[in-house]
Design a protein around this motif. Sequence first.
Motif, PDB file in Angstrom:
ATOM      1  N   ALA A  79       0.816  -1.105   0.403  1.00  0.00           N
ATOM      2  CA  ALA A  79      -0.349   0.034  -0.042  1.00  0.00           C
ATOM      3  C   ALA A  79       0.572   0.740  -0.118  1.00  0.00           C
ATOM      4  O   ALA A  79       0.379   2.716  -1.083  1.00  0.00           O
ATOM      5  CB  ALA A  79      -0.680  -0.447   1.185  1.00  0.00           C
ATOM      6  N   LEU A  80       2.105   1.499   0.599  1.00  0.00           N
ATOM      7  CA  LEU A  80       2.762   2.446   0.832  1.00  0.00           C
ATOM      8  C   LEU A  80       3.891   2.779  -0.449  1.00  0.00           C
ATOM      9  O   LEU A  80       3.857   3.359  -1.010  1.00  0.00           O
ATOM     10  CB  LEU A  80       4.127   2.102   1.804  1.00  0.00           C
ATOM     11  N   ARG A  81       4.161   1.721  -1.137  1.00  0.00           N
ATOM     12  CA  ARG A  81       4.459   2.009  -2.664  1.00  0.00           C
ATOM     13  C   ARG A  81       3.342   2.039  -3.387  1.00  0.00           C
ATOM     14  O   ARG A  81       4.047   3.326  -4.286  1.00  0.00           O
ATOM     15  CB  ARG A  81       5.029   0.369  -3.438  1.00  0.00           C
ATOM     16  N   VAL A  82       2.404   2.150  -3.390  1.00  0.00           N
ATOM     17  CA  VAL A  82       0.812   2.200  -4.297  1.00  0.00           C
ATOM     18  C   VAL A  82       0.969   3.881  -3.918  1.00  0.00           C
ATOM     19  O   VAL A  82       1.046   4.833  -4.414  1.00  0.00           O
ATOM     20  CB  VAL A  82      -0.146   2.438  -3.790  1.00  0.00           C
ATOM     21  N   LEU A  83       1.218   4.291  -2.633  1.00  0.00           N
ATOM     22  CA  LEU A  83       0.630   5.863  -2.125  1.00  0.00           C
ATOM     23  C   LEU A  83       2.240   6.775  -2.675  1.00  0.00           C
ATOM     24  O   LEU A  83       1.504   7.455  -3.314  1.00  0.00           O
ATOM     25  CB  LEU A  83       0.431   6.038  -0.025  1.00  0.00           C
TER      26      LEU A  83
END
Lengths: 193, 210
Positions: A79-83
């Motif tokens: 999720a952090l990579r997506v953000l």
Amino acid sequence: MRYEKFQSNPLDCRKFKARLNAVLDAREDVSHDADLRAHARHCPSCAQWMHALTAVLAAIEETTPIAPAISLAPQHDFALRVLHSVDLERKQQRRWYRWRIASLAIAGGLLIAVLNWGLPDGGNSLTTLPSHPVTTPAPMRQLADLAGDLSSPPMVFVGNVAEGFKPVTTSVNTALQTLLRSVPGNDLPPHVL
Amino acid sequence: MAAGGYLLLEPPLRQNKELTLTDEVRALAQRCLAGDQAAMLALVDRYQGQVFGLCYRMLGQRQDAEDMAQETFVRALRSLSHWDQDREFLPWLLAIAGNRCRTCLARRKTRPPSTPLVEQLPDRHGNAEPAKHLAEELQQALARLRAEYRQAFLLFHEQELSYAEIAAALDCPLGTVKTWVHRARREVIEVLTKRDVFTEAPHALRKVSI
């Protein structure tokens, strides 16, 4: 899904497969369908087909849920990579807009400079239109004389007729001046062009 | 509509676990649109399994599936304002994922792969667990399907979306989606039958008592 049989004939292979599809579409258990079982009892090929299809669908249901790789980072790793990608995209977009505005301003300034240098009178001819009329040619005058008081009207240069366009050119001139003054480092006096 | 001599009536409402979460998802979406990063994280966390699962089934490679899943969420977050809040969120999200995967598959066709796209299995090895073998063979068979057949099949059977939801998400007629799913079923069985998956491992089948 409920089915109403309107034919009392037993299923043939084609109808069997259609019926099987319909039962699976309704997400019902094929083993509960008496007509399918009845046909499969007598048709090894269709029985094999039904078994294969139910096995495939069971395999899909029973597959362990697949998840993206999680590293030693916290569980929000994916999720952090997506953000981060979303943030990066927004920054790239903002940078692109800034460069676009700057390059448009530079292109506008260059265009004005080129126009300025290209015109011999510094651009005054853009706003001043010649208004001298063109005299009628000699053969026409002869014809007019021959016809007596019948004479063709003198040809008027388009510049005279175009007097009405002067307000338009004045507006364009003002807009160009404003744009030129907005370019950093430009110290041309306002009356240029 | 008749199917093999049987009249199809209105199907009963499917118990969709997403229905109970719709308001929650809407609230999350609103917070995401307001720029709340915690809400974005929560949204991604909630659906990453399903999105990644679909991408993996579609593409057959973990790395590609991760990339496409990431791209799916980036696009979804970027165009969240276009999501019709009267509809379910998951079909819309999975439609984006499916389309990303189809784009990836189309790109693969135009360039030669440096690594095998899907692991090429050797001939049947008798000591493998039948269920695991069937799953692997199934993945191979799915890889051979046309992208739209594969997408419709997975959305219906794996993601358990209804035909109506799939049709709305993919913006195509319901009949077309049904046709795709039926053809996918047929082609998968034909491929697996040709590879003797069922004849050589009868205990892999869940026998239907007849």
